[in-house]
Design an enzyme around this catalytic site. Structure first.
Site, mmCIF file in Angstrom:
data_model
loop_
_atom_site.group_PDB
_atom_site.id
_atom_site.type_symbol
_atom_site.label_atom_id
_atom_site.label_comp_id
_atom_site.label_asym_id
_atom_site.label_seq_id
_atom_site.Cartn_x
_atom_site.Cartn_y
_atom_site.Cartn_z
ATOM 1 N N HIS A 60 38.225 47.488 29.509
ATOM 2 C CA HIS A 60 39.384 46.647 29.217
ATOM 3 C C HIS A 60 38.942 45.491 28.330
ATOM 4 C CE1 HIS A 60 37.542 44.759 32.720
ATOM 5 N NE2 HIS A 60 38.298 43.685 32.579
ATOM 6 N N HIS A 62 39.072 42.138 28.636
ATOM 7 C CA HIS A 62 38.614 40.835 29.106
ATOM 8 C C HIS A 62 37.221 40.561 28.555
ATOM 9 C CE1 HIS A 62 41.541 40.465 32.752
ATOM 10 N NE2 HIS A 62 42.063 40.034 31.622
ATOM 11 N N ASP A 64 34.401 39.324 29.500
ATOM 12 C CA ASP A 64 33.139 39.653 30.160
ATOM 13 C C ASP A 64 32.829 41.142 30.129
ATOM 14 O OD1 ASP A 64 35.336 39.921 31.879
ATOM 15 O OD2 ASP A 64 34.139 39.645 33.689
ATOM 16 N N ASP A 210 36.867 46.556 36.810
ATOM 17 C CA ASP A 210 37.804 45.648 37.472
ATOM 18 C C ASP A 210 39.075 46.357 37.938
ATOM 19 O OD1 ASP A 210 35.838 44.216 36.251
ATOM 20 O OD2 ASP A 210 37.150 42.615 35.544
ATOM 21 N N HIS A 268 29.864 43.392 39.879
ATOM 22 C CA HIS A 268 30.893 42.460 39.398
ATOM 23 C C HIS A 268 31.105 41.336 40.406
ATOM 24 C CE1 HIS A 268 34.762 41.111 37.593
ATOM 25 N NE2 HIS A 268 34.194 41.559 36.493
#
Length: 301
Positions: A60, A62, A64, A210, A268
């Site tokens: 994705h 994001h 990080d 995530d 994570h």
């Protein structure tokens, strides 16, 4: 199948905690999964020849999980890479990277191909003679996919003694390992089972970055040899999962148990926790073969 953890922490990078990036080595492929900040420095630290990368999979958009990608691509340009590079990720990743390259007036000595993803169901996005790669739809604050990397069935093992006793010509060994029977010139057929034994079981690796706890993914990862599942929080902070759309170590272990995977790798982590053992302590009562990821840690799958 070998997995190297380059980074396994959430949010912002720190001096001893890199954001998400992994390298999967499988059937001759060297695959990069996610590319947080500092990925190429970690690749150099662990002496991984990143010029071998042909395929990069981004879960994705994001930061990080993707902010290291433009730096890696820029390095490829500076090093004069000539081989094409294929990037798979959510719709928007092409615009994100191409805009940075355009504004930096970058010279591209190699072809850069994007496969942008929008499907909310699992789809196969890559296949060759050795492996397949399918998406695992996840539930996060932005459109997110995990990935399932599966070996194709392995060749059967040749029984050399049987082949020699039956005077099988060596020129046919390759086809026999693929499952073919042996046909003599006189028309006699020697069944493959007399000349081989079963090959090694094909392995699979499921990467679930995530996501909230999502039982829908169980059908996609059922029986995977190894599963990486995010575990940002412990159960003591489960109330944060709904707000941030993340999971706890216990929830990851529950998914692993229900999916009957071989091994669970946790990662994570939120920076609020001071010990990685806390995550396995929470997961192992639910799924015994649970392990915590660590920057630089290598898993032989």
């Amino acid at each position: 199948m070998k997995l190297t953890i380059l980074g396994c922490h959430s949010a912002t990078p720190r001096d001893n905690a890199r954001p998400t990036a992994q390298v999967l080595e499988v059937k001759g492929h060297l695959i990069l999964i996610d590319c947080g900040e500092g990925t190429q420095m970690a690749l150099r630290k662990h002496r991984i020849k990143f010029a071998r990368f042909k395929h990069i999979f981004i879960s994705h958009l994001h930061g990080d999980h993707v902010y290291g990608l433009i730096g890696l691509i820029s390095t490829f340009c500076l090093l004069g890479r000539e081989k094409p590079l294929h990037v798979y990720g959510p719709k928007g990743i092409k615009e994100m990277i191409e805009l940075q390259l355009k504004l930096g007036n970058s010279y591209m000595p190699f072809e850069l191909h994007f496969t942008e993803l929008e499907a909310t169901k699992s789809v196969e996005i890559f296949e060759d003679e050795a492996i397949t790669v399918s998406t695992i739809p996840l539930d996060h604050r932005v459109y997110t996919n995990g990935y399932l990397f599966k070996e194709k069935p392995n060749d059967r093992h040749l029984d050399i003694i049987a082949c020699e006793e039956l005077n099988v010509e060596k020129a046919y060994y390759r086809n026999i390992k693929k499952g073919a029977d042996y046909l003599r010139d006189n028309g006699e057929v020697i069944a493959n089972e007399r000349l081989t034994t079963p090959g090694d079981p094909a392995k699979s690796y499921a990467f679930c970055s995530d996501t909230m706890y999502k039982e829908d993914i169980i059908t996609h990862i059922k029986g995977a040899t190894a599963l990486y599942h995010e575990s940002t929080f412990l159960q003591s902070h489960v109330d944060l999962c709904k707000k941030t759309k993340h999971s706890t170590a216990a929830q990851a272990a529950t998914i692993a148990k229900k999916a009957e995977v071989g091994m669970l790798i946790l990662g994570h982590y939120s920076s609020r926790y001071k010990s990685y053992d806390m995550f396995t302590d929470e997961a192992r009562p639910i799924f015994e073969n649970s392990h915590f990821a660590l920057d630089g840690k290598v898993f032989e799958i």
